[in-house]
Scaffold this motif. Structure first.
Motif, mmCIF file in Angstrom:
data_model
loop_
_atom_site.group_PDB
_atom_site.id
_atom_site.type_symbol
_atom_site.label_atom_id
_atom_site.label_comp_id
_atom_site.label_asym_id
_atom_site.label_seq_id
_atom_site.Cartn_x
_atom_site.Cartn_y
_atom_site.Cartn_z
ATOM 1 N N GLY A 602 0.807 -1.208 0.000
ATOM 2 C CA GLY A 602 0.000 0.000 0.000
ATOM 3 C C GLY A 602 0.843 1.262 0.000
ATOM 4 N N ALA A 603 0.150 2.384 -0.059
ATOM 5 C CA ALA A 603 0.822 3.678 -0.121
ATOM 6 C C ALA A 603 1.390 4.058 1.246
ATOM 7 C CB ALA A 603 -0.163 4.750 -0.595
ATOM 8 N N ALA A 604 2.427 4.897 1.221
ATOM 9 C CA ALA A 604 3.010 5.386 2.465
ATOM 10 C C ALA A 604 2.036 6.329 3.169
ATOM 11 C CB ALA A 604 4.317 6.118 2.164
ATOM 12 N N HIS A 605 2.173 6.454 4.478
ATOM 13 C CA HIS A 605 1.310 7.348 5.235
ATOM 14 C C HIS A 605 2.175 8.237 6.133
ATOM 15 C CE1 HIS A 605 1.972 3.938 7.914
ATOM 16 N NE2 HIS A 605 1.688 4.741 8.926
ATOM 17 N N LEU A 606 1.557 9.299 6.638
ATOM 18 C CA LEU A 606 2.274 10.276 7.435
ATOM 19 C C LEU A 606 2.206 9.924 8.910
ATOM 20 C CD1 LEU A 606 1.191 13.609 5.703
ATOM 21 C CD2 LEU A 606 3.314 12.334 5.400
ATOM 22 N N GLY A 607 3.293 10.160 9.607
ATOM 23 C CA GLY A 607 3.340 9.975 11.054
ATOM 24 C C GLY A 607 3.681 11.296 11.723
ATOM 25 N N TYR A 608 3.025 11.576 12.861
ATOM 26 C CA TYR A 608 3.206 12.842 13.561
ATOM 27 C C TYR A 608 3.716 12.555 14.974
ATOM 28 C CZ TYR A 608 2.002 17.233 15.914
ATOM 29 O OH TYR A 608 2.032 18.406 16.638
ATOM 30 N N ARG A 609 4.747 13.248 15.379
ATOM 31 C CA ARG A 609 5.301 13.061 16.707
ATOM 32 C C ARG A 609 5.497 14.424 17.369
ATOM 33 N NH1 ARG A 609 11.203 10.365 18.178
ATOM 34 N NH2 ARG A 609 11.083 10.672 20.430
ATOM 35 N N SER A 610 5.094 14.517 18.626
ATOM 36 C CA SER A 610 5.270 15.765 19.378
ATOM 37 C C SER A 610 5.774 15.411 20.769
ATOM 38 C CB SER A 610 3.941 16.533 19.479
ATOM 39 O OG SER A 610 4.116 17.735 20.216
ATOM 40 N N ASP A 611 6.812 16.092 21.202
ATOM 41 C CA ASP A 611 7.410 15.804 22.499
ATOM 42 C C ASP A 611 7.703 17.123 23.200
ATOM 43 O OD1 ASP A 611 8.361 14.364 24.565
ATOM 44 O OD2 ASP A 611 10.228 13.745 23.616
ATOM 45 N N VAL A 612 7.822 17.055 24.540
ATOM 46 C CA VAL A 612 8.137 18.239 25.333
ATOM 47 C C VAL A 612 9.434 18.000 26.080
ATOM 48 C CG1 VAL A 612 5.717 18.888 25.577
ATOM 49 C CG2 VAL A 612 6.778 17.441 27.320
ATOM 50 N N VAL A 613 10.035 19.091 26.539
ATOM 51 C CA VAL A 613 11.331 19.047 27.207
ATOM 52 C C VAL A 613 11.189 19.669 28.593
ATOM 53 C CG1 VAL A 613 13.723 19.860 27.129
ATOM 54 C CG2 VAL A 613 12.562 19.176 25.030
ATOM 55 N N GLU A 614 11.827 19.040 29.590
ATOM 56 C CA GLU A 614 11.917 19.641 30.917
ATOM 57 C C GLU A 614 13.110 20.590 30.891
ATOM 58 O OE1 GLU A 614 12.319 20.716 33.708
ATOM 59 O OE2 GLU A 614 10.722 20.019 35.006
ATOM 60 N N PRO A 615 12.891 21.915 30.764
ATOM 61 C CA PRO A 615 14.016 22.822 30.511
ATOM 62 C C PRO A 615 15.054 22.843 31.627
ATOM 63 C CG PRO A 615 11.994 24.041 30.971
ATOM 64 C CD PRO A 615 11.607 22.621 30.798
ATOM 65 N N VAL A 616 14.618 22.751 32.886
ATOM 66 C CA VAL A 616 15.580 22.779 33.991
ATOM 67 C C VAL A 616 16.495 21.565 33.925
ATOM 68 C CG1 VAL A 616 15.830 22.748 36.495
ATOM 69 C CG2 VAL A 616 14.016 24.112 35.442
ATOM 70 N N GLU A 617 15.918 20.404 33.686
ATOM 71 C CA GLU A 617 16.717 19.191 33.605
ATOM 72 C C GLU A 617 17.623 19.200 32.376
ATOM 73 O OE1 GLU A 617 16.049 14.339 33.313
ATOM 74 O OE2 GLU A 617 14.391 15.667 33.822
ATOM 75 N N GLU A 618 17.067 19.672 31.247
ATOM 76 C CA GLU A 618 17.810 19.624 29.986
ATOM 77 C C GLU A 618 18.972 20.606 29.974
ATOM 78 O OE1 GLU A 618 18.574 18.355 26.031
ATOM 79 O OE2 GLU A 618 17.224 17.533 27.554
ATOM 80 N N TYR A 619 18.758 21.836 30.483
ATOM 81 C CA TYR A 619 19.751 22.883 30.310
ATOM 82 C C TYR A 619 20.493 23.267 31.594
ATOM 83 C CZ TYR A 619 17.389 23.331 25.862
ATOM 84 O OH TYR A 619 16.852 23.063 24.636
ATOM 85 N N VAL A 620 20.104 22.690 32.739
ATOM 86 C CA VAL A 620 20.804 22.979 33.988
ATOM 87 C C VAL A 620 21.535 21.745 34.499
ATOM 88 C CG1 VAL A 620 20.579 23.723 36.375
ATOM 89 C CG2 VAL A 620 19.191 24.826 34.609
ATOM 90 N N TYR A 621 20.778 20.645 34.692
ATOM 91 C CA TYR A 621 21.372 19.491 35.369
ATOM 92 C C TYR A 621 22.178 18.587 34.445
ATOM 93 C CZ TYR A 621 18.651 20.917 39.369
ATOM 94 O OH TYR A 621 18.148 21.638 40.407
ATOM 95 N N ARG A 622 21.715 18.362 33.228
ATOM 96 C CA ARG A 622 22.480 17.475 32.342
ATOM 97 C C ARG A 622 23.860 18.028 32.019
ATOM 98 N NH1 ARG A 622 18.094 14.680 28.174
ATOM 99 N NH2 ARG A 622 16.951 13.568 29.811
ATOM 100 N N PRO A 623 24.015 19.340 31.751
ATOM 101 C CA PRO A 623 25.384 19.859 31.566
ATOM 102 C C PRO A 623 26.235 19.721 32.826
ATOM 103 C CG PRO A 623 23.780 21.369 30.621
ATOM 104 C CD PRO A 623 23.004 20.347 31.376
ATOM 105 N N LEU A 624 25.606 19.794 34.011
ATOM 106 C CA LEU A 624 26.375 19.647 35.254
ATOM 107 C C LEU A 624 26.791 18.198 35.495
ATOM 108 C CD1 LEU A 624 24.405 21.984 37.691
ATOM 109 C CD2 LEU A 624 26.632 22.416 36.642
ATOM 110 N N VAL A 625 25.981 17.262 35.006
ATOM 111 C CA VAL A 625 26.266 15.846 35.246
ATOM 112 C C VAL A 625 27.477 15.392 34.449
ATOM 113 C CG1 VAL A 625 25.375 13.517 34.826
ATOM 114 C CG2 VAL A 625 23.944 15.212 35.956
ATOM 115 N N ARG A 626 27.679 15.953 33.263
ATOM 116 C CA ARG A 626 28.767 15.477 32.400
ATOM 117 C C ARG A 626 30.142 15.586 33.071
ATOM 118 N NH1 ARG A 626 25.792 18.698 28.432
ATOM 119 N NH2 ARG A 626 24.315 17.335 27.345
ATOM 120 N N PRO A 627 30.528 16.747 33.630
ATOM 121 C CA PRO A 627 31.847 16.778 34.294
ATOM 122 C C PRO A 627 31.927 15.862 35.511
ATOM 123 C CG PRO A 627 30.653 18.831 34.654
ATOM 124 C CD PRO A 627 29.919 18.075 33.601
#
Length: 665
Positions: A602-627
Motif C-alpha cells: 500500500g501507499a506510504a502514510h504520514l506519522g506525527y510526533r510531538s514531544d516536550v522538554v523539561e528545561p531545567v533538567e535539559e539545560y541545567v542538570y544534564r550539563p552539570l552531570v557530564r563533568p
C-alpha cells in the motif's frame, strides 16, 4: 497533650519495628500496621489541635543529645501544621490498610517502616525547638522519602527515582545546615528562639536565603523540583499521598517558621521568591497538562501547587519588607488556605488514583478510560479531588485561589515600583496557572471517570479505604462550607490579630483590607444548589418530558467525510492544543514523517510526533552531570592502580598540605 503526642510517636515506632522484624509474613499484618498508624496519626492530630487552641506543651530532651537546651515544643504554629498534616495522614492510613490487604500487594518488609519513619519525622520537624533536632529529623525524612521512592526496585526507573529523591533531599539538608549554622554562630545558641535576636547584616541575610531555599527545595521550587515527578510517581500506592499530601508540609512549615523567627527579610529575597514561585506554578501546570501517565500528572500538579503556595508566602515577605502588616496577613492567609486545599485534594487524588490503578493494573490515561466506574468510591473521590485542584466552586480550592488572587491585587498598597512590577507579573502567572489547571483536571475527570471504556468487574475499595476516601472528600468540600471557621483557626495558628480582618462578618470573607471585595463560601453551598434546582424546575416546566430525551447521532470526527478513527479524544490529542500554546514553556518539538506501511504493502502514510522538554533538567542538570561523570570515570581508573603509585599520591598530598600550612604561618 504531651502523653498523646508521645503515644503517637511510640505507636509509629511500634509499626516500624514490627514491620522490620516480621515483615508481610501474614496477610493481615500489614493492614494492622497501617490501622495502628491511623491511630497514631489521630493522636498527633488531637495534640496539634490542643496546641492550636492554646494548650501548648514541651518535651525536654536536655542531657540526651549533649549540645545545649533542646526540646520538642508545640506552639500555635506547630499545632496548626500538625492539624493540617495529620488531619490528612489519618484517612490516608485507613486507605493504606485496604490497599495493603490485597493479595501480593506488599511482598517484603520495609514499606511499613518507611511509612512510620516518614510520619514520625514530620511530627518531630514540626515541633523541634533546637537546630540539630530539626536537622536530624529532616535528614531522617530524606532517607524515608528515598526508601519509599525506591521500594519497588524491581520495576524500571524505581532505583533511579530513589537516588534522585535522596540527592535533592541532601541538597535541601545542606542548605539548611549552612543557614542554621550561620544563625547559631551569631546567636551563640542552637535554640530556634535565639535566632530571633540575630542582628541585621550580611550573615543574617545569607542565612535567611539559605533557609528559604532549603525548605522550598523539599516542597519542589524551581530549579530544585525535578525529583518530585520521579519520586512521587515511583512510591507504591497511597504512600504517594503520604509523601505529596502529608510530608511535603514540613517545607511550608519551615518557611512559615522562618518568617516568624527572623521577621523582615532582605528586599531582594522577597522579589526572588515571587519570581521563583511564578516560574514554579507555570512550569508545573504546563507539564501536568501534557502528561499521559496519571501519577505523573498528579505529581507535576504538586509543583504547580507549590508555586501557588509560595506566591502567598512571597506576598507576606513583601509585606514584611515594606512594613505592611496587612499584606503579611493576607499573604500568609492565602498561602495557608492553599496548603489546606492542596493537602486534602492531593491526598485524595493520590489515594483514589492508587485504587483505580490497583483495579486496572495500569496508570496510562488512555487505558484508564472510564476506569473510575469500576471502583465507584475511588472514582467519586478522584473527581472531587480533581475539581478541588481545578479551583471550581464550591470546593476548598476555589476559596484558596480566590483569596490568593485577591491578595495579589493589593499591589497598589506597596509604594515601591519593583515590588509592584513583580506582584503584577506574579498575578498574571497565577491567573494563567489557574486557567490551565482547569483544563488539566477536566481532562483527567473526562478520561478516567466519565470516559467510555471497556466494561469490567467492579473492584472493592474495602471498608477502611472507603472511610478514608469519604473523609478526604468531606475535607475538600466541607472545609469550603466552614471557611470562616478555618480562617479563625489559621489566624490563631499565625498568632496574627490582623489576619482576623479577613472576616467582614461571621460568614463573609474579605482579603483582610476592608471595602475591597467580599465572598461567602458558606452561602455558595446554599445558593448554588438552589439555583440548580430552580433551573431544573424551570426547564421541566417549559419543555416537559422533552428535557430528558436523549438524541443519539454518530460521533463527529472531522469536517472531512470518510475519516476513520476513535470516537473519543485520546489523552495526547486532548492535551495537544496546550502543548502548542505553551510551546515556549515546554520547548515543544514536533516532527512530521513519511512512514512506509508494514511489508511495503500500500501507499506510504504520514506519522506525527510531538514531544516536550523539561528545561531545567535539559539545560541545567544534564550539563552539570557530564563533568561529574568524567571525574567518576577518572576515579575508576585510579581504583585499579599500583601500590607505589598510591604511596606517591599520598606523599604529594602531604607535601602540598605542609606547603600551604607553612605559607599561612
Amino acid at each position: 497533650m504531651t502523653l498523646l503526642f508521645l503515644a503517637g510517636l511510640l505507636l509509629l515506632a511500634v509499626v516500624a519495628v514490627t514491620d522490620i522484624v516480621s515483615g508481610p509474613r501474614h496477610r493481615l499484618l500489614s493492614p494492622a500496621g497501617y490501622l495502628v498508624g491511623a491511630v497514631a496519626s489521630a493522636c498527633l492530630l488531637i495534640a496539634g489541635a490542643a496546641a492550636l487552641a492554646g494548650r501548648t506543651f514541651t518535651i525536654d530532651l536536655d542531657g540526651a543529645l549533649g549540645f545545649g537546651s533542646s526540646s520538642l515544643t508545640a506552639d500555635r504554629l506547630s499545632g496548626l501544621f500538625l492539624v493540617i498534616a495529620f488531619g490528612a495522614a489519618t484517612p490516608v492510613s485507613l486507605a493504606l490498610a485496604s490497599w495493603s490487604a490485597r493479595p501480593g500487594r506488599v511482598r517484603r518488609r520495609g514499606l511499613g517502616a518507611a511509612y512510620a519513619l516518614t510520619l514520625g519525622s514530620v511530627a518531630v520537624v514540626m515541633t523541634a525547638h533546637n537546630a540539630f533536632v530539626l536537622l536530624f529529623a529532616w535528614e531522617t525524612l530524606t532517607v524515608a522519602f528515598s526508601l519509599l521512592a525506591g521500594f519497588e526496585r524491581d520495576k524500571p526507573g524505581r532505583p533511579r527515582a530513589g537516588l534522585v529523591t535522596l540527592v535533592f533531599g541532601k541538597i535541601s539538608g545542606v542548605l539548611l545546615l549552612f543557614g542554621l549554622l550561620l544563625l547559631a554562630g551569631s546567636a551563640g545558641s542552637f535554640s530556634l528562639d535565639a535566632f530571633a535576636r540575630v542582628p541585621d547584616g550580611a550573615s543574617r541575610s545569607a542565612a535567611y536565603a539559605l533557609l528559604v531555599l532549603g525548605f522550598a527545595a523539599k516542597a519542589g521550587v524551581v530549579p530544585l523540583q525535578v525529583w518530585m515527578p520521579r519520586g512521587y510517581a515511583a512510591a507504591p500506592g497511597p504512600l504517594r499521598a503520604i509523601m505529596a499530601g502529608v510530608a511535603v508540609n514540613v517545607g511550608f512549615y519551615g518557611l512559615w517558621r522562618t518568617l516568624a523567627l527572623l521577621g523582615r527579610p532582605p528586599a531582594w529575597l522577597a522579589g526572588a521568591v515571587l519570581i521563583l514561585a511564578a516560574l514554579t506554578a507555570v512550569l508545573g501546570i504546563a507539564h501536568a497538562a501534557v502528561q499521559t501517565n496519571l501519577q505523573r500528572v498528579i505529581a507535576y500538579s504538586s509543583i504547580e501547587n507549590t508555586g501557588l503556595i509560595l506566591t502567598g508566602y512571597g506576598i507576606a515577605l513583601v509585606g514584611a519588607s515594606t512594613h505592611l502588616p496587612g499584606l503579611v496577613a493576607v499573604g500568609l492567609l492565602a498561602g495557608t488556605l492553599q496548603i489546606v486545599a492542596h493537602t486534602a485534594a492531593k491526598s485524595l487524588l493520590f489515594t483514589a488514583g492508587a485504587g483505580i490503578e490497583a483495579a486496572t493494573g495500569t496508570s496510562d490515561l488512555d487505558e484508564l478510560r472510564g476506569a473510575g466506574r469500576r471502583v465507584p468510591w475511588s472514582g467519586a473521590g478522584f473527581a472531587i479531588g480533581a475539581f478541588t485542584l481545578a479551583g471550581l466552586p464550591p470546593t476548598a480550592g476555589f476559596v484558596s485561589e480566590w483569596f490568593l488572587l485577591e491578595a495579589l491585587m493589593q499591589q497598589f498598597r506597596v509604594h515601591h515600583l519593583p515590588f509592584q512590577l513583580v506582584l503584577a507579573v506574579s498575578g498574571a502567572a497565577v491567573a494563567l496557572t489557574v486557567g490551565f489547571a482547569a483544563i488539566t483536571f477536566v481532562r483527567l475527570v473526562g478520561l478516567v471517570v466519565l470516559g467510555a471504556g471497556p466494561d469490567g468487574d467492579r473492584a472493592d475499595d474495602g471498608l477502611p479505604g472507603r472511610a478514608g476516601i469519604a473523609v478526604l472528600s468531606l475535607g475538600c468540600l466541607g472545609v469550603a462550607a466552614v471557611t470562616p471557621l478555618e480562617v479563625r483557626a489559621i489566624a490563631a495558628g499565625l498568632a496574627s490579630p490582623v489576619a482576623e480582618g479577613a472576616l467582614k462578618s461571621p460568614w463573609v470573607l474579605q482579603p483582610v483590607f476592608a471595602d475591597f471585595s467580599i465572598l461567602s463560601p458558606s452561602w455558595l453551598w446554599i445558593a448554588m444548589p438552589a439555583l440548580l434546582l430552580a433551573i431544573t424546575l424551570f426547564g421541566l416546566l417549559v419543555s416537559g418530558s422533552r428535557l430528558l430525551r436523549v438524541r443519539r447521532v454518530p460521533a463527529w470526527r472531522s469536517a472531512t467525510a470518510g475519516v476513520e478513527g476513535a470516537d473519543q479524544y485520546t489523552a495526547f490529542a486532548y492535551a495537544n492544543p496546550t502543548r502548542r500554546v505553551l510551546a515556549n514553556v515546554l520547548l515543544t518539538r514536533t516532527e512530521l514523517r513519511q512512514l512506509e506501511r508494514p511489508g511495503g504493502q500500500g501507499a506510504a502514510h504520514l506519522g506525527y510526533r510531538s514531544d516536550v522538554v523539561e528545561p531545567v533538567e535539559e539545560y541545567v542538570y544534564r550539563p552539570l552531570v557530564r563533568p561529574v561523570l568524567a571525574v567518576v570515570r577518572f576515579g575508576k581508573r585510579l581504583q585499579s592502580g599500583r601500590l607505589d603509585a598510591y604511596v606517591a599520591y599520598m606523599l604529594i598530598a602531604l607535601i602540598a598540605v605542609l606547603a600551604v600550612v607553612g605559607a599561612l604561618a
